[in-house]
Design a protein around this motif. Structure first.
Motif, short mmCIF file in Angstrom:
data_model
loop_
_atom_site.label_atom_id
_atom_site.label_comp_id
_atom_site.label_asym_id
_atom_site.label_seq_id
_atom_site.Cartn_x
_atom_site.Cartn_y
_atom_site.Cartn_z
N PHE A 169 0.90 -0.89 -0.31
CA PHE A 169 -0.44 0.13 0.14
C PHE A 169 0.88 1.31 0.37
CE2 PHE A 169 -2.41 -3.46 1.80
CZ PHE A 169 -3.58 -3.30 1.58
N GLN A 170 2.36 1.18 -0.51
CA GLN A 170 2.82 2.21 -0.34
C GLN A 170 2.68 3.22 -1.26
OE1 GLN A 170 6.93 0.81 0.18
NE2 GLN A 170 6.30 0.65 2.14
N GLY A 171 3.05 4.32 -1.68
CA GLY A 171 2.66 5.37 -2.61
C GLY A 171 1.10 5.77 -2.29
N GLN A 172 0.12 5.37 -1.62
CA GLN A 172 -0.92 5.28 -1.35
C GLN A 172 -1.17 7.02 -0.68
OE1 GLN A 172 -3.07 1.95 -1.20
NE2 GLN A 172 -2.64 1.38 -3.12
N GLY A 173 0.17 7.36 -0.14
CA GLY A 173 -0.33 8.79 1.01
C GLY A 173 -0.95 8.23 2.16
N ILE A 174 -0.60 7.03 2.75
CA ILE A 174 -1.18 6.31 3.99
C ILE A 174 0.21 6.58 5.16
CG2 ILE A 174 -0.57 4.36 5.42
CD1 ILE A 174 -2.02 3.41 2.79
N GLY A 175 1.89 7.33 4.90
CA GLY A 175 2.54 7.01 5.23
C GLY A 175 2.48 8.55 5.41
N ALA A 176 1.91 9.86 4.17
CA ALA A 176 1.93 10.83 5.02
C ALA A 176 1.17 11.40 5.61
CB ALA A 176 1.49 11.94 3.34
N GLN A 177 -0.57 10.16 5.12
CA GLN A 177 -1.19 11.38 6.40
C GLN A 177 -1.03 11.12 7.87
OE1 GLN A 177 -5.32 9.52 5.71
NE2 GLN A 177 -4.46 9.06 3.89
N LEU A 178 -0.66 9.30 8.12
CA LEU A 178 -0.36 9.41 9.36
C LEU A 178 1.09 10.10 10.04
CD1 LEU A 178 1.06 5.76 8.95
CD2 LEU A 178 -1.25 6.22 11.22
N ILE A 179 2.21 10.98 8.99
CA ILE A 179 2.84 11.64 10.08
C ILE A 179 2.22 13.21 9.70
CG2 ILE A 179 4.19 12.59 7.35
CD1 ILE A 179 6.47 12.64 9.12
N GLU A 180 1.47 13.51 8.65
CA GLU A 180 0.90 14.85 9.22
C GLU A 180 -0.29 14.97 10.67
OE1 GLU A 180 1.43 18.06 8.23
OE2 GLU A 180 2.90 16.79 6.88
N PHE A 181 -0.90 13.31 10.54
CA PHE A 181 -1.88 13.17 12.32
C PHE A 181 -0.67 13.72 13.19
CE2 PHE A 181 -2.61 9.99 15.68
CZ PHE A 181 -3.44 10.42 15.77
N ALA A 182 1.00 12.26 13.43
CA ALA A 182 1.60 12.33 14.66
C ALA A 182 1.92 14.62 14.49
CB ALA A 182 2.88 12.30 14.35
N LYS A 183 2.56 15.41 13.58
CA LYS A 183 2.63 16.85 13.49
C LYS A 183 0.96 17.32 14.72
CE LYS A 183 4.41 18.36 9.56
NZ LYS A 183 4.24 18.76 7.99
N GLU A 184 0.23 17.15 13.87
CA GLU A 184 -1.30 17.54 13.81
C GLU A 184 -1.46 17.94 15.89
OE1 GLU A 184 -4.25 17.82 10.92
OE2 GLU A 184 -2.66 18.36 9.79
N ARG A 185 -1.65 16.48 15.69
CA ARG A 185 -2.54 15.88 17.49
C ARG A 185 -0.91 16.05 17.59
NH1 ARG A 185 -6.78 11.56 18.23
NH2 ARG A 185 -6.57 11.69 20.65
N PHE A 186 0.01 15.08 18.16
CA PHE A 186 1.66 15.33 19.14
C PHE A 186 2.55 16.52 18.76
CE2 PHE A 186 -0.99 11.19 18.68
CZ PHE A 186 -1.82 11.08 20.06
N LEU A 187 1.84 16.90 18.05
CA LEU A 187 3.06 18.12 17.60
C LEU A 187 4.94 17.86 17.78
CD1 LEU A 187 1.99 21.10 19.79
CD2 LEU A 187 1.47 20.81 17.50
#
Length: 152
Positions: A86-104
């Motif tokens: 499932f790589q290349g489908q934006g999943i990693g991007a969503q996970l890292i943005e989640f970490a940045k936004e929710r947990f700073l």
């Protein structure tokens, strides 16, 4: 959002992702088949990640299938893995943005030779800061990446 707290029922899927992605990405670097095909087994990893101090800090990307995970401790991203299929489908991007936004999240460590991961992290605002340490028990270097405003 398709990111949720990891649960005990996710452990086998989490372990599958970790085992296969680590074999694909790290075996060429470490060239340690005893670890890659001996110690690194789904059941062993599932047991390790069942510990409350780990499972309690894991989040999964789940759209009906757990396709990725992120391990967060404080402001540090400890691990981020997406199933190879499932790589290349934006999943990693969503996970890292989640970490940045929710947990700073402000920093993470990556293997210096894992240039694909470092490129990915750079695209998401994490840049090497010339701090390195040896990966425990190996001769491979980890580099510290810190979140910075991207001006390029």
């Amino acid at each position: 959002m398709q990111i949720r707290k990891a649960e005990t029922r996710d452990l086998s899927r989490i372990a599958e992702i970790l085992v296969f992605v680590k074999r694909i990405n790290y075996r060429p670097i470490f060239q340690n088949d005893a670890y890659s095909f001996g110690e690194l087994q789904v059941l062993n990893v599932a047991r390790q990640y069942a510990a409350p101090e780990i499972l309690g800090r894991l989040w999964v990307y789940d759209d009906g299938i757990v396709k990725g995970l992120i391990h967060i401790e404080g402001e540090e991203i400890r691990e981020l893995y997406v199933d190879h299929f499932f790589q290349g489908q934006g999943i990693g991007a969503q996970l890292i943005e989640f970490a940045k936004e929710r947990f700073l999240c402000r920093h993470l460590w990556a293997l210096e030779k894992n240039t694909a991961a470092i490129r990915f992290y750079r695209r998401h605002g994490f840049f090497p800061i010339n701090t390195r340490k040896l990966e425990e028990g190996t001769t491979e270097w980890l580099v510290l990446l810190e979140r910075q405003a991207h001006t390029e």
